[in-house]
Design an enzyme around this catalytic site. Structure first.
Site, PDB file in Angstrom:
ATOM      1  N   ASN A 248      -1.710  19.311  -1.647  1.00  0.00           N
ATOM      2  CA  ASN A 248      -2.770  18.626  -0.893  1.00  0.00           C
ATOM      3  C   ASN A 248      -2.485  18.626   0.606  1.00  0.00           C
ATOM      4  O   ASN A 248      -3.325  19.022   1.413  1.00  0.00           O
ATOM      5  CB  ASN A 248      -2.917  17.192  -1.434  1.00  0.00           C
ATOM      6  CG  ASN A 248      -3.848  16.359  -0.582  1.00  0.00           C
ATOM      7  OD1 ASN A 248      -3.422  15.703   0.363  1.00  0.00           O
ATOM      8  ND2 ASN A 248      -5.134  16.397  -0.883  1.00  0.00           N
TER       9      ASN A 248
ATOM     10  N   LYS B 156       0.864  -1.181   0.000  1.00  0.00           N
ATOM     11  CA  LYS B 156       0.000   0.000   0.000  1.00  0.00           C
ATOM     12  C   LYS B 156       0.892   1.220   0.000  1.00  0.00           C
ATOM     13  O   LYS B 156       1.816   1.333   0.816  1.00  0.00           O
ATOM     14  CB  LYS B 156      -0.862  -0.015   1.286  1.00  0.00           C
ATOM     15  CG  LYS B 156      -1.794   1.170   1.387  1.00  0.00           C
ATOM     16  CD  LYS B 156      -3.055   0.952   0.571  1.00  0.00           C
ATOM     17  CE  LYS B 156      -3.833   2.220   0.303  1.00  0.00           C
ATOM     18  NZ  LYS B 156      -3.399   2.929  -0.933  1.00  0.00           N
TER      19      LYS B 156
ATOM     20  N   SER C 116      -6.868   5.912   3.708  1.00  0.00           N
ATOM     21  CA  SER C 116      -6.838   4.959   2.591  1.00  0.00           C
ATOM     22  C   SER C 116      -7.218   3.574   3.082  1.00  0.00           C
ATOM     23  O   SER C 116      -7.982   2.850   2.429  1.00  0.00           O
ATOM     24  CB  SER C 116      -5.430   4.899   1.973  1.00  0.00           C
ATOM     25  OG  SER C 116      -5.235   5.973   1.092  1.00  0.00           O
TER      26      SER C 116
ATOM     27  N   LYS D 141       5.319   1.753  -3.128  1.00  0.00           N
ATOM     28  CA  LYS D 141       5.292   3.109  -3.715  1.00  0.00           C
ATOM     29  C   LYS D 141       5.534   2.976  -5.211  1.00  0.00           C
ATOM     30  O   LYS D 141       6.154   2.016  -5.652  1.00  0.00           O
ATOM     31  CB  LYS D 141       6.401   3.976  -3.106  1.00  0.00           C
ATOM     32  CG  LYS D 141       6.153   5.462  -3.206  1.00  0.00           C
ATOM     33  CD  LYS D 141       5.349   5.951  -2.034  1.00  0.00           C
ATOM     34  CE  LYS D 141       4.919   7.386  -2.149  1.00  0.00           C
ATOM     35  NZ  LYS D 141       4.252   7.832  -0.909  1.00  0.00           N
TER      36      LYS D 141
ATOM     37  N   GLN E 119       7.223   3.769   4.028  1.00  0.00           N
ATOM     38  CA  GLN E 119       5.804   3.389   4.061  1.00  0.00           C
ATOM     39  C   GLN E 119       5.576   2.107   4.869  1.00  0.00           C
ATOM     40  O   GLN E 119       4.521   1.946   5.486  1.00  0.00           O
ATOM     41  CB  GLN E 119       5.309   3.210   2.610  1.00  0.00           C
ATOM     42  CG  GLN E 119       3.811   3.311   2.438  1.00  0.00           C
ATOM     43  CD  GLN E 119       3.303   4.745   2.353  1.00  0.00           C
ATOM     44  OE1 GLN E 119       3.923   5.584   1.729  1.00  0.00           O
ATOM     45  NE2 GLN E 119       2.186   5.026   2.987  1.00  0.00           N
TER      46      GLN E 119
ATOM     47  N   THR F 269      -4.364  13.753   5.190  1.00  0.00           N
ATOM     48  CA  THR F 269      -2.958  13.877   5.614  1.00  0.00           C
ATOM     49  C   THR F 269      -2.757  15.182   6.395  1.00  0.00           C
ATOM     50  O   THR F 269      -2.149  15.192   7.477  1.00  0.00           O
ATOM     51  CB  THR F 269      -2.009  13.816   4.400  1.00  0.00           C
ATOM     52  OG1 THR F 269      -2.398  12.724   3.574  1.00  0.00           O
ATOM     53  CG2 THR F 269      -0.577  13.629   4.846  1.00  0.00           C
TER      54      THR F 269
ATOM     55  N   ASP G 100       0.083  10.801  -4.311  1.00  0.00           N
ATOM     56  CA  ASP G 100       1.249  11.376  -3.629  1.00  0.00           C
ATOM     57  C   ASP G 100       1.558  12.665  -4.397  1.00  0.00           C
ATOM     58  O   ASP G 100       0.678  13.188  -5.107  1.00  0.00           O
ATOM     59  CB  ASP G 100       2.430  10.383  -3.639  1.00  0.00           C
ATOM     60  CG  ASP G 100       3.578  10.824  -2.735  1.00  0.00           C
ATOM     61  OD1 ASP G 100       3.423  10.767  -1.512  1.00  0.00           O
ATOM     62  OD2 ASP G 100       4.634  11.266  -3.246  1.00  0.00           O
TER      63      ASP G 100
HETATM   64  P1  NDP Z   1       1.219  18.004  -4.089  1.00  0.00           P
HETATM   65  O1  NDP Z   1       1.737  17.685  -5.448  1.00  0.00           O
HETATM   66  O2  NDP Z   1      -0.230  18.190  -3.891  1.00  0.00           O
HETATM   67  O3  NDP Z   1       1.955  19.311  -3.514  1.00  0.00           O
HETATM   68  C1  NDP Z   1       3.328  19.408  -3.416  1.00  0.00           C
HETATM   69  C2  NDP Z   1       3.674  20.824  -3.026  1.00  0.00           C
HETATM   70  O4  NDP Z   1       5.069  20.902  -2.748  1.00  0.00           O
HETATM   71  C3  NDP Z   1       3.389  21.825  -4.134  1.00  0.00           C
HETATM   72  O5  NDP Z   1       2.932  23.027  -3.584  1.00  0.00           O
HETATM   73  C4  NDP Z   1       4.756  21.995  -4.798  1.00  0.00           C
HETATM   74  O6  NDP Z   1       4.938  23.255  -5.416  1.00  0.00           O
HETATM   75  C5  NDP Z   1       5.661  21.902  -3.587  1.00  0.00           C
HETATM   76  N1  NDP Z   1       7.000  21.421  -3.968  1.00  0.00           N
HETATM   77  C6  NDP Z   1       7.301  20.302  -4.653  1.00  0.00           C
HETATM   78  N2  NDP Z   1       8.609  20.187  -4.839  1.00  0.00           N
HETATM   79  C7  NDP Z   1       9.153  21.265  -4.252  1.00  0.00           C
HETATM   80  C8  NDP Z   1      10.473  21.734  -4.111  1.00  0.00           C
HETATM   81  N3  NDP Z   1      11.492  21.039  -4.613  1.00  0.00           N
HETATM   82  N4  NDP Z   1      10.658  22.893  -3.415  1.00  0.00           N
HETATM   83  C9  NDP Z   1       9.606  23.578  -2.912  1.00  0.00           C
HETATM   84  N5  NDP Z   1       8.335  23.195  -3.022  1.00  0.00           N
HETATM   85  C10 NDP Z   1       8.106  22.061  -3.681  1.00  0.00           C
HETATM   86  O7  NDP Z   1       1.780  16.832  -3.150  1.00  0.00           O
HETATM   87  P2  NDP Z   1       1.251  16.370  -1.712  1.00  0.00           P
HETATM   88  O8  NDP Z   1       0.786  17.532  -0.938  1.00  0.00           O
HETATM   89  O9  NDP Z   1       0.365  15.210  -1.932  1.00  0.00           O
HETATM   90  O10 NDP Z   1       2.600  15.791  -1.075  1.00  0.00           O
HETATM   91  C11 NDP Z   1       3.506  16.616  -0.374  1.00  0.00           C
HETATM   92  C12 NDP Z   1       4.411  15.747   0.486  1.00  0.00           C
HETATM   93  O11 NDP Z   1       3.606  14.988   1.404  1.00  0.00           O
HETATM   94  C13 NDP Z   1       5.252  14.713  -0.252  1.00  0.00           C
HETATM   95  O12 NDP Z   1       6.451  14.509   0.446  1.00  0.00           O
HETATM   96  C14 NDP Z   1       4.402  13.435  -0.147  1.00  0.00           C
HETATM   97  O13 NDP Z   1       5.188  12.265  -0.280  1.00  0.00           O
HETATM   98  C15 NDP Z   1       3.873  13.599   1.270  1.00  0.00           C
HETATM   99  N6  NDP Z   1       2.673  12.851   1.604  1.00  0.00           N
HETATM  100  C16 NDP Z   1       1.541  12.938   0.846  1.00  0.00           C
HETATM  101  C17 NDP Z   1       0.395  12.258   1.219  1.00  0.00           C
HETATM  102  C18 NDP Z   1      -0.879  12.383   0.458  1.00  0.00           C
HETATM  103  O14 NDP Z   1      -1.866  11.792   0.905  1.00  0.00           O
HETATM  104  N7  NDP Z   1      -0.949  13.151  -0.627  1.00  0.00           N
HETATM  105  C19 NDP Z   1       0.386  11.390   2.390  1.00  0.00           C
HETATM  106  C20 NDP Z   1       1.603  11.434   3.176  1.00  0.00           C
HETATM  107  C21 NDP Z   1       2.684  12.133   2.767  1.00  0.00           C
HETATM  108  P3  NDP Z   1       4.134  23.664  -6.766  1.00  0.00           P
HETATM  109  O15 NDP Z   1       2.753  23.996  -6.281  1.00  0.00           O
HETATM  110  O16 NDP Z   1       4.876  24.833  -7.278  1.00  0.00           O
HETATM  111  O17 NDP Z   1       4.178  22.454  -7.665  1.00  0.00           O
HETATM  112  O1  2IT Z   2       3.137   8.903   1.652  1.00  0.00           O
HETATM  113  C1  2IT Z   2       1.978   8.475   1.854  1.00  0.00           C
HETATM  114  O2  2IT Z   2       1.642   7.969   2.926  1.00  0.00           O
HETATM  115  C2  2IT Z   2       0.998   8.628   0.770  1.00  0.00           C
HETATM  116  N1  2IT Z   2       1.318   9.200  -0.249  1.00  0.00           N
HETATM  117  C3  2IT Z   2      -0.379   8.060   0.944  1.00  0.00           C
HETATM  118  C4  2IT Z   2      -0.398   6.604   0.577  1.00  0.00           C
HETATM  119  C5  2IT Z   2      -1.758   5.964   0.515  1.00  0.00           C
HETATM  120  O3  2IT Z   2      -1.774   4.782   0.145  1.00  0.00           O
HETATM  121  O4  2IT Z   2      -2.771   6.577   0.823  1.00  0.00           O
END
Ligand code: NDP
Ligand code: 2IT
Length: 448
Positions: free
Chosen positions: A243, A92, A380, A128, A113, A211, A168
């Site tokens: 997100n 997952k 999830s 992943k 993960q 998250t 992600d």
């Molecule tokens: P999104 O794509 O929705 O958002 C990512 C954000 O980070 C955007 O605002 C992006 O900028 C910014 N960003 C990306 N790369 C960089 C960088 N190099 N420098 C500065 N800003 C940056 O992703 P998520 O919010 O889903 O994920 C964010 C983090 O959270 C990741 O590490 C992911 O693995 C982790 N995560 C996500 C989960 C989920 O459910 N979505 C669950 C658990 C962890 P821009 O808007 O300009 O593209």
């Molecule tokens: O990093 C994470 O935990 C996620 N991107 C969510 C994974 C999931 O299966 O919901």
């Protein structure tokens, strides 16, 4: 260098095999730091070669995705799915679409993960996937074409009891929809093979917010336990505007905090009186808009194009929610100097190891992403349960369950850290508690 010869052997072995995979090596190093507390006490770990079996993925798929863009030009991308460990449940974990995606980044994320999913208390293994495809400059049609071409290969390897991907970075509800739709077309089965699905076709309420909301619920527990305090009146930096960041910021505001800075790849904005989160959400929801455009409406906002400068903004609590390695040692020093007393990771490993160590040495309470961002994968897991039961639960029901799961994760991390002699070390607690369940399952399942 570890005190334990076993850990040194494991690290050297991994380095000799994966020397150029720096993100993966960092994740291994962070994990082995905590194992130092356990391996001497429990010789069965070494005897059963548990760590050797844990640090190599059960399976890695790498494949080519060829597709045709809107101009009729053929495009080729690398795509992957890492099935790291299935001891406690089906693989997952999310899918990442970003130019930077490579095997090292996905292996680090899949490895993290394993322990995150174990901490949720739900039966999910670690996986992943993703691609070096960049969705940001593509049309909707191109994204659909790419997702379909990806799924034409991926569908062989996934299934509700085998491997369940989700979103992600760079991969949200739209991508889940296209991939799910094509899986259904190829297999003729409407199954819960993805999570983060749309509400109309098997998605769970609260998954979108989970998250970010979960991160704030975790921070509430940290504040209560360590400071007998709450988020009310705290100044918070939330990096990113994706997100995780957006829903963390909105929930922090709802709980009485002031969000003083946010960012994206183009830079950061800051205002000590608090940012207009509704405007940031509007910018974030539009395609290709930069957070720096915030100043069109608020000309006096502080802004800059160096993303690291966000950590120079004065705050009580920092929530890095963008990507890995956002906070380096210099950033950590700025935060400490400005009085930040808590760092809670919303992204996966946004804090470099040297910076984590600096926080610990300087009394900053730190929580690792595998604990504090586990709310997403937790919901999830709840989506999988709803799909299996052919039911959908209410927003309130799922939100309550999320709160409870985040509290349980905090409690198990805190109690484990305390048992091992350092109640402030939540990384130690998370690694050991996450590991123990996987270890028990691996022992019980035999050498496979
Ligand atoms: P999104 O794509 O929705 O958002 C990512 C954000 O980070 C955007 O605002 C992006 O900028 C910014 N960003 C990306 N790369 C960089 C960088 N190099 N420098 C500065 N800003 C940056 O992703 P998520 O919010 O889903 O994920 C964010 C983090 O959270 C990741 O590490 C992911 O693995 C982790 N995560 C996500 C989960 C989920 O459910 N979505 C669950 C658990 C962890 P821009 O808007 O300009 O593209
Ligand atoms: O990093 C994470 O935990 C996620 N991107 C969510 C994974 C999931 O299966 O919901």
């Amino acid at each position: 260098m570890y005190k334990s010869a076993y850990l040194n052997r494991i690290y050297d072995w991994i380095q000799s095999m994966n020397g150029c995979e720096k993100e993966f090596l960092n994740a291994i190093e962070e994990f082995l730091d905590s194992m130092e507390y356990l391996v001497e006490k429990d010789p069965n770990i070494e005897k059963n070669q548990i760590l050797e079996r844990l640090v190599i993925p059960e399976r890695v798929f790498q494949f080519r995705v060829s597709w045709v863009d809107d101009n009729g030009k053929i495009q080729v991308n690398n795509a992957y799915r890492i099935q790291f460990n299935s001891a406690i449940g089906p693989y997952k974990g999310g899918m990442r679409f970003d130019k930077s995606v490579n095997l090292s980044i996905l292996k680090f994320l899949a490895f993290e993960q394993i322990f995150k999913n174990s901490l949720t208390g739900l039966p999910m293994g670690g996986g992943k996937g993703g691609s070096d495809f960049d969705p940001r400059d593509k049309s909707d049609n191109e994204i659909m074409k790419f997702c379909q071409a990806y799924m034409a290969e991926l569908y062989h390897f996934i299934g509700p009891d085998m491997d369940v991907p989700a979103g992600d970075l760079g991969f949200g509800a739209r991508e889940v929809g296209y991939m799910f739709g094509y899986y259904k077309k190829l297999t003729k089965e409407h199954k819960g093979v993805f999570t983060g699905k749309g509400l109309a076709f098997g998605g769970s309420l609260v998954r979108t917010e989970a998250t970010g909301y979960g991160l704030c619920y975790f921070v509430m527990e940290m504040l209560k336990k360590y400071k007998n305090d709450s988020l009310k009146g705290k100044k918070v930096i939330v990096s990113g505007k994706g997100n995780v960041a957006m829903y963390a910021a909105l929930k922090a505001r709802e709980l009485g905090a002031t969000v003083v800075a946010m960012s994206d790849r183009s830079g950061y904005i800051a205002c000590d009186d608090g940012l207009d989160l509704d405007l940031i959400k509007e910018i974030a929801n539009a395609k290709r808009r930069s957070i720096l455009e915030y100043s069109d409406k608020y000309p006096s906002v502080i802004k800059g194009s160096n993303v690291h400068d966000i950590w120079g903004v004065k705050c009580d609590i920092a929530m890095p929610c963008a990507t890995q390695n956002e906070i380096n040692i210099d950033d950590a020093k700025k935060l400490v100097k400005n009085g930040c007393f808590m760092v809670a990771e919303g992204a996966n490993m946004p804090t470099e190891l040297e910076a984590v160590r600096y926080f610990m040495e300087n009394g900053v309470i730190f929580s690792p992403g595998k604990a504090s961002n586990a709310g997403g994968v937790s919901v999830s897991g709840l989506e999988m349960s709803q799909n299996a039961e052919h039911l959908s639960w209410s927003f309130k029901q799922v939100d309550e369950m999320l709160k409870e799961i985040m509290k349980n994760i905090f409690d198990v991390c805190y109690n484990t850290a305390k048992e091992f002699g350092d109640e402030t070390n939540l990384s130690l607690g998370a690694n050991i508690a996450g590991f123990k369940k996987v270890y028990a399952a691996m022992l019980a399942e035999g050498v496979i």
